[in-house]
Motif scaffolding. Structure first.
Motif, PDB file in Angstrom:
ATOM      1  N   PRO A  42       0.883  -1.017  -0.057  1.00 54.12           N
ATOM      2  CA  PRO A  42       0.018  -0.163  -0.025  1.00 54.12           C
ATOM      3  C   PRO A  42       0.782   1.347  -0.112  1.00 54.12           C
ATOM      4  CG  PRO A  42      -0.084  -0.979   2.275  1.00 54.12           C
ATOM      5  CD  PRO A  42       0.646  -1.989   1.347  1.00 54.12           C
ATOM      6  N   HIS A  43       0.459   2.212  -0.841  1.00 52.70           N
ATOM      7  CA  HIS A  43       1.006   3.474  -0.670  1.00 52.70           C
ATOM      8  C   HIS A  43       0.206   4.649  -1.035  1.00 52.70           C
ATOM      9  CE1 HIS A  43       4.720   6.089  -1.420  1.00 52.70           C
ATOM     10  NE2 HIS A  43       4.078   6.522  -2.427  1.00 52.70           N
ATOM     11  N   VAL A  44       0.403   5.495  -0.460  1.00 56.20           N
ATOM     12  CA  VAL A  44      -0.622   7.016  -0.659  1.00 56.20           C
ATOM     13  C   VAL A  44       0.287   8.166  -1.201  1.00 56.20           C
ATOM     14  CG1 VAL A  44      -1.808   8.607   0.475  1.00 56.20           C
ATOM     15  CG2 VAL A  44      -1.996   6.490   1.304  1.00 56.20           C
ATOM     16  N   LEU A  45       0.092   8.412  -2.539  1.00 56.78           N
ATOM     17  CA  LEU A  45       0.592   9.280  -3.042  1.00 56.78           C
ATOM     18  C   LEU A  45       0.394  10.775  -2.634  1.00 56.78           C
ATOM     19  CD1 LEU A  45       0.980   6.805  -5.376  1.00 56.78           C
ATOM     20  CD2 LEU A  45       1.630   8.574  -6.954  1.00 56.78           C
ATOM     21  N   ILE A 210       2.356  -0.326 -11.828  1.00 55.17           N
ATOM     22  CA  ILE A 210       1.341  -0.841 -10.963  1.00 55.17           C
ATOM     23  C   ILE A 210       1.601  -1.238  -9.474  1.00 55.17           C
ATOM     24  CG2 ILE A 210      -0.930  -2.252 -10.810  1.00 55.17           C
ATOM     25  CD1 ILE A 210      -1.006  -2.156 -13.834  1.00 55.17           C
ATOM     26  N   GLU A 211       2.744  -1.978  -9.380  1.00 54.89           N
ATOM     27  CA  GLU A 211       2.964  -2.892  -8.405  1.00 54.89           C
ATOM     28  C   GLU A 211       3.342  -1.718  -7.388  1.00 54.89           C
ATOM     29  OE1 GLU A 211       5.212  -6.711  -7.409  1.00 54.89           O
ATOM     30  OE2 GLU A 211       6.584  -5.074  -8.222  1.00 54.89           O
ATOM     31  N   LEU A 212       4.260  -0.884  -7.799  1.00 51.58           N
ATOM     32  CA  LEU A 212       4.740   0.356  -7.019  1.00 51.58           C
ATOM     33  C   LEU A 212       5.322  -0.204  -5.668  1.00 51.58           C
ATOM     34  CD1 LEU A 212       4.149   3.565  -7.293  1.00 51.58           C
ATOM     35  CD2 LEU A 212       2.569   3.434  -5.688  1.00 51.58           C
ATOM     36  N   ASN A 213       6.520  -0.797  -5.954  1.00 51.64           N
ATOM     37  CA  ASN A 213       7.328  -1.214  -4.902  1.00 51.64           C
ATOM     38  C   ASN A 213       8.549  -0.510  -4.964  1.00 51.64           C
ATOM     39  OD1 ASN A 213       5.637  -2.897  -3.380  1.00 51.64           O
ATOM     40  ND2 ASN A 213       6.478  -4.814  -4.163  1.00 51.64           N
ATOM     41  N   ALA A 316      -3.340   3.327  -5.865  1.00 50.26           N
ATOM     42  CA  ALA A 316      -2.179   3.100  -4.817  1.00 50.26           C
ATOM     43  C   ALA A 316      -2.344   2.286  -3.535  1.00 50.26           C
ATOM     44  CB  ALA A 316      -1.312   4.252  -4.985  1.00 50.26           C
ATOM     45  N   PRO A 317      -3.346   2.882  -2.723  1.00 48.78           N
ATOM     46  CA  PRO A 317      -3.572   2.409  -1.427  1.00 48.78           C
ATOM     47  C   PRO A 317      -4.065   1.029  -1.351  1.00 48.78           C
ATOM     48  CG  PRO A 317      -4.347   4.481  -1.660  1.00 48.78           C
ATOM     49  CD  PRO A 317      -4.154   4.021  -2.865  1.00 48.78           C
ATOM     50  N   TYR A 318      -4.338   0.360  -2.387  1.00 45.24           N
ATOM     51  CA  TYR A 318      -5.085  -0.726  -2.314  1.00 45.24           C
ATOM     52  C   TYR A 318      -4.387  -2.005  -3.065  1.00 45.24           C
ATOM     53  CZ  TYR A 318      -8.639   2.638  -1.372  1.00 45.24           C
ATOM     54  OH  TYR A 318      -9.154   3.811  -0.845  1.00 45.24           O
TER      55      TYR A 318
END
Length: 398
Positions: A42-45, A210-213, A316-318
């Motif tokens: 999870p990530h919040v931009l 999409i993965e955003l790691n 991003a958060p999901y």
């Protein structure tokens, strides 16, 4: 009799509906049980993106140009130039090219195997090669970051290639998967480059985004010793890199989260990083110094404030949603989310403030700008996949 027929008909319809529901449930369970190709966190931009006003205001400054070599250059990503006025670039088919001062086009070499399929399908890129960052070193040799085949030195006259560091060798026991941006110190000859991901190659860049790691790294290569050092790790898809004029710091684009970092090479902050620009109106690709001492950042696509958040911000958060999308949505379908819009951000001399932007709102000349390179009064606009080379001419032409 009629009542019995109606009862039978209702029973049949109910059975069909039950069967359809059971089939749908089976499909959903099957999709759920399928392994996802990504393992997101999870990530919040930071957001929402800033309004398009002031230096960010929409304009048409990128429409005043022309296209060179249509159908001949496919995805000229990055550029370098020599003192004779030759410009060098690499394309999606694995080839390196020289553009002469009179706009003649000459093939220098093929980074990998020269197959008919090269450039036609991303599946052949690991075999054909895909040159991304391109620079000239102090000896006049081209240094090339090939996404799949590693860091190379190439003689721009003969096309002879020398492997400096393979993807398999990598650094600190971790192989490279996606070599990308490149910069060379004019003072020391040190080569700075990025590996955008230790998991995903270029042909799977959509999964990486999409993965955003945090799977990317900033590295250095010492041409005198052959030593490779990891300067920064745990980066979000690090992409373009650019040295400050005094070479006290590097700017590094983190594409997938829309920000630019400053990494200090000299002074009391040497070896540390800080955020230079965050919450950008686009996803930054390569960074180059301009003719007037600022930095020009090509944007792969826009990240504008609208009624709803940008798609990548929204998901991003999901992690569960992203895992599901990666399983059921073909990668090419995401292209419908990418507008035909060209955007370039100009950062001040310290890289910390957006002082101007250049736009092509309808994509008349180009879109999805990978790099902005200025040379002898001409501005070259790179791309990862477009089949032409857009240029802007200075007033009065060349």
């Amino acid at each position: 009799m009629q009542q019995e027929e109606e009862t039978l008909e209702n029973s049949t319809m109910l059975s069909k509906r039950s069967a359809a529901a059971a089939a749908l449930l089976a499909v959903l369970v099957g999709v759920y049980l399928l392994p996802s190709p990504i393992d997101p966190e999870p990530h919040v931009l930071k957001g929402p993106p800033p309004a398009l006003e002031g230096p960010l205001a929409v304009n048409t400054r990128l429409q005043k140009g022309r296209r060179l070599f249509p159908g001949k250059l496919h995805g000229p990503e990055s550029f370098a130039a020599d003192e004779e006025g030759n410009v060098f670039t690499g394309t999606v088919d694995g080839k390196l090219w020289r553009i002469g001062p009179d706009d003649t086009l000459t093939l220098i070499t093929q980074m990998g195997q020269d197959l008919p399929e090269c450039g036609g399908s991303p599946d052949y890129e690991p075999v054909c090669g895909r040159p991304h960052g391109v620079r000239l070193d102090r000896r006049g040799q081209l240094i090339v970051a090939d996404s799949y085949l590693g860091l190379h030195s190439v003689d721009p006259q003969t096309g002879e290639k020398t492997l400096l560091r393979s993807n398999a060798q990598g650094a600190d026991g971790v192989p490279f998967a996606f070599l990308n941006g490149l910069e060379i110190s004019s003072q020391t000859g040190m080569v700075y480059f990025t590996d955008s991901s230790s998991r995903w190659g270029r042909r799977h860049v959509r999964l990486e985004v999409i993965e955003l790691n945090r799977l990317g790294r900033l590295l250095s290569y010492d041409p005198e010793t052959g030593r490779v050092d990891v300067l920064l790790d745990a980066l979000y898809m690090p992409n373009g890199v650019a040295l400050s004029p005094d070479e006290h710091f590097l700017l590094v684009a983190e594409t997938s989260i829309g920000r630019v970092l400053r990494y200090w090479l000299k002074g009391p902050k040497a070896g540390t990083k800080e955020v230079a620009v965050d919450n950008m109106i686009g996803y930054p690709d390569n960074i180059r110094r301009s003719d007037r001492g600022t930095f020009l950042v090509g944007m792969t696509t826009t990240r504008f404030r609208k009624a709803t958040p940008p798609f990548l911000d929204l998901i991003a958060p999901y992690p569960a949603l992203k895992r599901f999308l990666a399983k059921v949505v073909p990668l090419r379908w995401y292209d419908v989310l990418l507008p035909r819009y060209a955007l370039v951000a100009e950062l001040g001399a310290d890289g910390g403030v957006v002082v101007a932007t250049l736009h092509d709102p309808e994509g008349h000349l180009t879109w999805a700008v990978s790099e902005v390179f200025q040379h002898r009064g001409r501005t070259y606009l790179g791309s990862t996949d477009l089949p032409f080379l857009p240029v802007l001419e200075a007033a009065g032409g060349r």
